[in-house]
Design an enzyme around this catalytic site. Structure first.
Site, mmCIF file in Angstrom:
data_model
loop_
_atom_site.group_PDB
_atom_site.id
_atom_site.type_symbol
_atom_site.label_atom_id
_atom_site.label_comp_id
_atom_site.label_asym_id
_atom_site.label_seq_id
_atom_site.Cartn_x
_atom_site.Cartn_y
_atom_site.Cartn_z
ATOM 1 N N LYS A 185 0.730 -1.251 -0.009
ATOM 2 C CA LYS A 185 -0.080 -0.126 0.069
ATOM 3 C C LYS A 185 1.005 1.266 0.060
ATOM 4 O O LYS A 185 0.517 2.185 -0.782
ATOM 5 C CB LYS A 185 -0.831 0.177 1.256
ATOM 6 N N GLU A 223 -2.902 7.943 7.463
ATOM 7 C CA GLU A 223 -3.703 8.472 6.440
ATOM 8 C C GLU A 223 -4.605 9.612 7.193
ATOM 9 O O GLU A 223 -5.224 9.014 8.238
ATOM 10 C CB GLU A 223 -4.646 7.740 5.788
ATOM 11 N N ARG A 241 -4.858 -8.513 -8.282
ATOM 12 C CA ARG A 241 -5.728 -9.845 -8.268
ATOM 13 C C ARG A 241 -7.034 -9.894 -8.521
ATOM 14 O O ARG A 241 -7.858 -8.615 -8.810
ATOM 15 C CB ARG A 241 -5.417 -10.855 -6.779
HETATM 16 P P1 ADP Z 1 -7.956 -3.057 3.650
HETATM 17 O O1 ADP Z 1 -7.101 -3.453 2.261
HETATM 18 O O2 ADP Z 1 -7.259 -3.608 4.672
HETATM 19 O O3 ADP Z 1 -9.424 -3.687 3.401
HETATM 20 P P2 ADP Z 1 -8.519 -0.445 2.700
HETATM 21 O O4 ADP Z 1 -7.364 0.754 2.565
HETATM 22 O O5 ADP Z 1 -9.110 -1.055 1.325
HETATM 23 O O6 ADP Z 1 -8.056 -1.521 3.650
HETATM 24 O O7 ADP Z 1 -9.616 0.163 3.370
HETATM 25 C C1 ADP Z 1 -10.976 -0.560 3.825
HETATM 26 C C2 ADP Z 1 -11.920 0.567 4.126
HETATM 27 O O8 ADP Z 1 -11.593 1.154 4.962
HETATM 28 C C3 ADP Z 1 -12.513 1.566 3.055
HETATM 29 O O9 ADP Z 1 -13.102 0.746 1.924
HETATM 30 C C4 ADP Z 1 -13.209 2.467 3.642
HETATM 31 O O10 ADP Z 1 -14.244 2.126 3.985
HETATM 32 C C5 ADP Z 1 -12.198 2.494 4.964
HETATM 33 N N1 ADP Z 1 -10.988 3.557 4.875
HETATM 34 C C6 ADP Z 1 -10.066 3.387 4.503
HETATM 35 N N2 ADP Z 1 -9.067 4.346 4.419
HETATM 36 C C7 ADP Z 1 -9.828 5.418 4.521
HETATM 37 C C8 ADP Z 1 -9.485 6.958 5.046
HETATM 38 N N3 ADP Z 1 -8.503 7.386 4.696
HETATM 39 N N4 ADP Z 1 -10.624 7.585 5.584
HETATM 40 C C9 ADP Z 1 -11.894 6.935 5.816
HETATM 41 N N5 ADP Z 1 -12.181 5.616 5.612
HETATM 42 C C10 ADP Z 1 -11.030 4.882 5.090
#
Ligand code: ADP
Length: 501
Positions: free
Chosen positions: A119, A203, A295
């Site tokens: 990431k 973030e 993927r």
């Molecule tokens: P993972 O890969 O662990 O599932 P992600 O980065 O894809 O993590 O994020 C999963 C979910 O978490 C997102 O769909 C969103 O709902 C929430 N999320 C992630 N980053 C943020 C952010 N910066 N602010 C608010 N919600 C977030």
């Protein structure tokens, strides 16, 4: 030089293994299943042309056992390995080992998995491509002190995230300085335990966001296209439950900018195969790149319904060195598609995963309904793997038609033997705010409480537990070969189920 793939080992289990095998059969490709000891009776084992036992149930000893998987690929004379999703799908070391072993890895090149699957590194790639990322630390943060200074620039609330992350693991929301120390430590230790990698980054926490992602396909000849977007905002514990396409929060301008951003990132990397770029959309319609999944995604059937393109088939052809046989203008997006993930979990108990033996599945079918499952009656749902039992995906000419179809499909679908979220999925799909498109990633947290769901019909449950004892099922496995399973039930019991369901 192109070499036709004739035999594929699927290094996965459950619904995704079944789904990959199905496409292989259509393409005339032989299939090899692998499984853990407790998964010997799963449908993917029976469906494949050959099946091999990897070892005991824990994933480390079975589906993550790279040596064993490669040994069986060699023994079965497989040409290629499809990793599905999860397990080894985004492990660059495994992709490398597959290639070194003389097999085709059905996915991107290892270098692309390493740079985009991580990431923190994917954020850098997006920034280089001029795509906005969520404000945060430039890279990973090695100490609590560095976290403090990174947050000074963006302000609270923030999210701590694992760089190797996935499945919400290692993710911690931090609202104020007082919470940071404990959150930093627990995020790192959860990341270490889950991925063997404790690098984390920070973030800005975006308030009331929607999750929107873009499916792309790229071949190894420099051609790439997008297959539209999916909205996945209905989540619990940062994990998706309902996914749909198109995203109703986007207008044409917003949608096209999102596609440009997604393809911009892919263009800078020379990526090939299928991939998904995830974005977060804020209340003002601004989007920020979150991460890339290198993927196939769980929710890919939504895209297949709208485009008519079999993504697994394309993955195999791309891995074989073929050029994409269509261009962007050939893609015809039709109607709406929505998916519900049916999971073995208890919505009344913080969505805790549940275990049990499947006693009965009553399937839903009909026009515009697709079911994907990797389980059959008698199978054990254990705590060793993820809780996904099945997916119901529907298509409709309009969003309303698709929602009505999903609601009705969920109503007639039944699973007995393990607690599940079927009623919750139906409750969401029927919810007025969801129907109106007025929701964000906090929808469940804000709207749902266990008292909102009707209880399961008492009489029916009693009957099932009485009737279930009449199920006799036997399993007969030949070593290294196909497993067979017969399920027989008394006529009395079957009639009773039909009457009450
Ligand atoms: P993972 O890969 O662990 O599932 P992600 O980065 O894809 O993590 O994020 C999963 C979910 O978490 C997102 O769909 C969103 O709902 C929430 N999320 C992630 N980053 C943020 C952010 N910066 N602010 C608010 N919600 C977030």
């Amino acid at each position: 030089m192109k070499k036709r793939i004739k035999k594929i080992l699927i290094a996965n289990r459950g619904e995704i293994a079944v789904r990959v095998i199905r496409t292989c059969k259509e393409m005339g490709i032989h299939t090899v299943a692998v499984h853990s000891e407790i998964d010997a009776d799963l449908p993917h084992v029976r469906l494949a042309d050959e099946a091999y036992c990897l070892g005991p149930a824990p994933a480390r000893a079975s589906y993550l056992n790279q040596e064993k998987i490669l040994e069986f690929a060699k023994y079965s004379k497989s040409d290629a390995i499809h990793p599905g999703y999860g397990f080894l799908a985004e492990n660059a070391g495994f992709a490398n080992a597959v290639i070194r072993g003389g097999f085709v890895f059905i996915g991107p090149r290892p270098a692309e998995i390493a740079s985009l699957g991580d990431k923190a590194s994917a954020r850098q790639v997006a920034m280089r491509a001029g795509v906005p990322v969520v404000p945060g630390s430039g890279g990973t943060i090695a100490s609590y002190r560095k976290a403090v200074s990174a947050i000074k620039l963006i302000g609270y609330p923030v999210l701590l995230k694992a760089s190797a992350g996935g499945g919400g693991k290692g993710m911690r929301m931090v609202r104020s300085p007082g919470e940071l120390h404990a959150a930093f430590d627990s995020s790192r230790s959860e990341a270490k335990a889950a991925f063997g990698d404790d690098r984390v980054y920070v973030e800005k926490y975006i308030q009331s966001p929607r999750h929107v992602e873009v499916q792309i396909l790229a071949d190894s000849h420099g051609n790439f296209i997008h297959l539209g977007e999916r909205e996945c905002s209905i989540q619990r514990r940062h994990q998706k439950i309902i996914e749909e396409s198109p995203c109703i929060a986007l207008d044409d301008n917003g949608r096209n900018s999102l596609f440009e951003a997604a393809l911009g990132i892919v263009r800078t990397t020379g990526y090939s195969n299928a991939g998904t770029l995830e974005f977060i959309l804020d209340q003002d319609g601004k989007f920020y790149f979150l991460e890339m999944n290198t993927r196939l995604q769980v929710e890919h059937p939504v895209t297949e319904f709208r485009t008519g393109i079999d993504l697994v088939r394309e993955q195999i052809l791309i891995a074989q060195g073929e050029k994409l046989s269509f261009s962007q203008s050939d893609i015809d997006f039709r109607g709406y598609s929505i998916e519900a993930r049916i999971c073995a979990e208890d919505p009344a108990n913080s969505f805790a995963p549940c275990t049990g033996h499947l006693k009965l599945i009553q399937h839903s079918s009909g026009y515009g309904i697709r079911e994907e499952t990797g389980f059959a009656i008698g199978n054990e749902i254990s705590s060793f793997y993820d809780s996904l039992l099945a997916k119901l995906i529907v298509w409709g000419r309009t969003r309303q038609e698709a929602l009505n179809r999903l609601s009705s499909a969920l109503e007639s679908y039944r699973i007995y033997g393990v607690k599940n979220n079927l009623q919750l999925c139906k409750w969401i799909v029927d919810h007025q705010d969801f129907r109106r498109g007025e929701f964000d990633t906090h929808f469940l947290q804000e709207q749902y409480s266990p008292d909102k769901l009707p209880g399961a019909p008492e009489q029916f449950l009693k009957l099932v537990s009485a009737g279930a004892s009449y199920i006799h099922f036997s399993s007969n496995r030949q070593s290294g070969g196909k497993a067979t399973q017969e399920v027989s039930a008394s006529k009395w019991k079957l009639r009773s189920y039909e009457h009450y369901s």
